[in-house]
Design an enzyme around this catalytic site. Structure first.
Site, PDB file in Angstrom:
ATOM      1  N   ASP A 178      59.086   5.131   5.391  1.00  0.00           N
ATOM      2  CA  ASP A 178      58.708   4.048   4.625  1.00  0.00           C
ATOM      3  C   ASP A 178      58.687   4.301   3.111  1.00  0.00           C
ATOM      4  O   ASP A 178      59.454   3.909   2.398  1.00  0.00           O
ATOM      5  CB  ASP A 178      57.473   3.218   4.664  1.00  0.00           C
ATOM      6  CG  ASP A 178      56.142   4.010   5.033  1.00  0.00           C
ATOM      7  OD1 ASP A 178      56.263   5.311   5.185  1.00  0.00           O
ATOM      8  OD2 ASP A 178      55.285   3.404   5.226  1.00  0.00           O
ATOM      9  N   ASP A 185      70.049   6.886  10.519  1.00  0.00           N
ATOM     10  CA  ASP A 185      71.052   5.814  10.653  1.00  0.00           C
ATOM     11  C   ASP A 185      70.561   4.715   9.386  1.00  0.00           C
ATOM     12  O   ASP A 185      71.551   4.336   8.533  1.00  0.00           O
ATOM     13  CB  ASP A 185      70.783   4.848  11.915  1.00  0.00           C
ATOM     14  CG  ASP A 185      71.675   3.700  11.888  1.00  0.00           C
ATOM     15  OD1 ASP A 185      73.136   3.917  11.718  1.00  0.00           O
ATOM     16  OD2 ASP A 185      71.374   2.725  12.432  1.00  0.00           O
ATOM     17  N   LYS A 196      57.562   9.974  10.697  1.00  0.00           N
ATOM     18  CA  LYS A 196      56.542   8.801  10.794  1.00  0.00           C
ATOM     19  C   LYS A 196      55.492   9.605  11.456  1.00  0.00           C
ATOM     20  O   LYS A 196      54.827   9.022  12.444  1.00  0.00           O
ATOM     21  CB  LYS A 196      56.952   7.562  11.471  1.00  0.00           C
ATOM     22  CG  LYS A 196      56.117   6.243  11.354  1.00  0.00           C
ATOM     23  CD  LYS A 196      56.217   5.534   9.981  1.00  0.00           C
ATOM     24  CE  LYS A 196      55.194   4.427   9.922  1.00  0.00           C
ATOM     25  NZ  LYS A 196      54.829   4.249   8.499  1.00  0.00           N
ATOM     26  N   TYR A 249      68.033   6.724  20.358  1.00  0.00           N
ATOM     27  CA  TYR A 249      69.390   6.298  20.497  1.00  0.00           C
ATOM     28  C   TYR A 249      69.607   6.650  22.118  1.00  0.00           C
ATOM     29  O   TYR A 249      70.389   6.036  22.950  1.00  0.00           O
ATOM     30  CB  TYR A 249      70.235   7.065  19.663  1.00  0.00           C
ATOM     31  CG  TYR A 249      70.655   6.384  18.508  1.00  0.00           C
ATOM     32  CD1 TYR A 249      69.953   5.860  17.626  1.00  0.00           C
ATOM     33  CD2 TYR A 249      72.172   5.775  18.422  1.00  0.00           C
ATOM     34  CE1 TYR A 249      70.209   5.113  16.435  1.00  0.00           C
ATOM     35  CE2 TYR A 249      72.428   4.865  17.135  1.00  0.00           C
ATOM     36  CZ  TYR A 249      71.473   4.768  16.164  1.00  0.00           C
ATOM     37  OH  TYR A 249      71.603   3.904  15.112  1.00  0.00           O
ATOM     38  N   ASP A 274      72.552   4.752   5.102  1.00  0.00           N
ATOM     39  CA  ASP A 274      73.205   3.486   4.462  1.00  0.00           C
ATOM     40  C   ASP A 274      72.478   3.217   3.257  1.00  0.00           C
ATOM     41  O   ASP A 274      73.236   2.931   2.327  1.00  0.00           O
ATOM     42  CB  ASP A 274      73.071   2.263   5.520  1.00  0.00           C
ATOM     43  CG  ASP A 274      74.046   1.911   6.466  1.00  0.00           C
ATOM     44  OD1 ASP A 274      74.915   3.196   6.716  1.00  0.00           O
ATOM     45  OD2 ASP A 274      74.436   0.971   7.026  1.00  0.00           O
TER      46      ASP A 274
HETATM   47  C1  IPM Z   1      76.671   4.742  12.253  1.00  0.00           C
HETATM   48  C2  IPM Z   1      76.857   3.304  12.976  1.00  0.00           C
HETATM   49  C3  IPM Z   1      76.490   3.456  14.423  1.00  0.00           C
HETATM   50  C4  IPM Z   1      75.103   4.039  14.557  1.00  0.00           C
HETATM   51  C5  IPM Z   1      76.727   2.461  15.443  1.00  0.00           C
HETATM   52  C6  IPM Z   1      77.855   1.820  15.264  1.00  0.00           C
HETATM   53  C7  IPM Z   1      76.779   3.147  16.749  1.00  0.00           C
HETATM   54  O1  IPM Z   1      75.851   2.674  12.540  1.00  0.00           O
HETATM   55  O2  IPM Z   1      77.579   5.813  12.534  1.00  0.00           O
HETATM   56  O3  IPM Z   1      75.807   5.103  11.408  1.00  0.00           O
HETATM   57  O4  IPM Z   1      74.302   3.381  14.775  1.00  0.00           O
HETATM   58  O5  IPM Z   1      75.044   5.392  14.543  1.00  0.00           O
HETATM   59 MG    MG Z   2      74.717   3.237  10.637  1.00  0.00          MG
END
Ligand code: IPM
Ligand code: MG
Length: 357
Positions: free
Chosen positions: A223, A247, A191, A140, A251
């Site tokens: 993975d 990230d 990884k 990032y 999710d």
């Molecule tokens: C998160 C989001 C952010 C990230 C984006 C919106 C910059 O997806 O907080 O997970 O990638 O960190």
């Molecule tokens: Mg995210």
């Protein structure tokens, strides 16, 4: 007296943050504390007002606050802007300027919501995972990065995944410390079969692990971890991983619980802290009093615990949420056949009514 900077942002941000503030006011009343709220713009709202996703003024305000409460940023209106000017840049800037290197994303399946998940109840019942994502390093922020022209007129784009020892040390330490308050298991995800940065990651996490002999450390390739989260999520306690892997995996872990509208997060540094729901700005339902405020209200519980060390009150907020869910109240995103659908503000009311010492 504590100072809280409120950055409501875009989309449903203002609606869910409003409920979070009401919960904090109730906490203040219960604990005879004073929270001073300062409000400022972030993301698209800031772009519209000042031409940039976050101003230096706001960064300074954040630095002089005890905690930052953030709603969400982004929306179609700002999607066409050039890369460096998009609302998301505000988050990256806040993270790096405040040194918020440890991102905590708990994925806890509420017993009343077992059926809201797309996975089978027996797989997710009892899931309680804490994803700890490194938040100020890796690909990032790594240099060099850019998009360049090749001689033949085509383009070449690149980013750099880079970690230094100290960055891995401090996030690993956090993971082991949090594991000590839980089931004492850490899974470090990398990884290392391919990436040099992951080889360093794995070595450093192992070194730090030696200082926590009471915590069981396992290494897992990313993975495989993505697969194991779906196959048998109960094997995990604390997952610690890099910015990009975190990230993605956070999710995935979030979806185990049925709705991303439920999940809180805390971003912690050595001096500052920011709390925000994991969900985004959900422009499609913005302004309709429909959004689920639970992720934000749970983030308030995390704030009470991690910044203010008000452990009983954090628990009180979390228990109020559980109770409301148990009684069958639902926002639209977690609707069930026999539950009653309530609005954002009604959900806030119901939770506040149930907050008792
Ligand atoms: C998160 C989001 C952010 C990230 C984006 C919106 C910059 O997806 O907080 O997970 O990638 O960190
Ligand atoms: Mg995210």
């Amino acid at each position: 007296m504590y100072k809280i900077l409120v950055l409501a942002g875009d989309g449903v941000g203002p609606e869910v943050v409003r409920e979070g503030i009401r919960v904090l006011k109730k906490v203040a009343e219960m604990a005879h504390l004073v929270f001073e709220f300062e409000e400022a713009k972030i993301g698209g709202a800031s772009i519209d007002a000042y031409g940039e996703p976050v101003t230096n003024e706001v960064l300074k305000q954040a630095q002089s606050s005890d905690a930052v409460l953030l709603g969400a940023v982004g929306g179609a209106k700002w999607d066409g802007l050039e890369h460096g000017k998009r609302p998301e840049q505000a988050l990256l800037k806040l993270r790096s300027e405040l040194g918020l290197y440890a991102n905590l994303r708990p994925a806890l399946v509420d017993p009343s919501l077992v059926h809201a998940s797309t996975l089978k109840p027996e797989i997710i019942e009892g899931v309680d995972i804490l994803v700890i994502r490194e938040l100020t390093g890796g690909i990032y922020f790594g240099a060099p990065k850019g998009i360049e022209k090749n001689h033949d007129g085509s383009s070449r784009a690149f980013n750099t995944e880079v970690y230094s020892t100290f960055e891995v040390e401090r996030i690993a330490r956090k993971a082991f410390e949090f594991a000590r308050k839980r089931k004492r298991r850490v899974t470090s995800v990398d990884k290392a079969n391919i990436l040099e940065s992951s080889i360093l990651w794995r070595n450093v996490v192992s070194e730090i692990g030696k200082r926590f002999p009471d915590v069981q450390l396992t290494h897992m390739y990313v993975d495989n971890c993505a697969m194991q989260l779906i196959r048998n999520p109960k094997q995990f306690d604390v997952i610690v991983t890099t910015n990009l892997f975190g990230d993605i995996l956070s999710d995935e872990a979030a979806m185990l619980t049925g709705s991303i509208g439920m999940l809180p997060s805390a971003s912690l540094g050595d001096r500052h802290a920011l709390y925000e729901p994991v969900h985004g700005s959900a422009p499609d339902i913005a302004g309709q009093n429909k959004a689920n405020p639970i992720a934000t209200i749970s983030s308030i519980a995390m704030m009470l615990r991690h910044t203010f060390h008000l452990y009983d009150l954090a628990l009180c907020v979390e228990q109020a949420i559980q109770l409301v869910l148990k009684e069958g109240f639902r926002t639209a995103d977690i609707a069930s056949a026999n539950g009653e659908i309530v609005s954002t503000s009604q959900m806030g009311d119901l939770i506040i009514e149930r907050m008792k010492h």
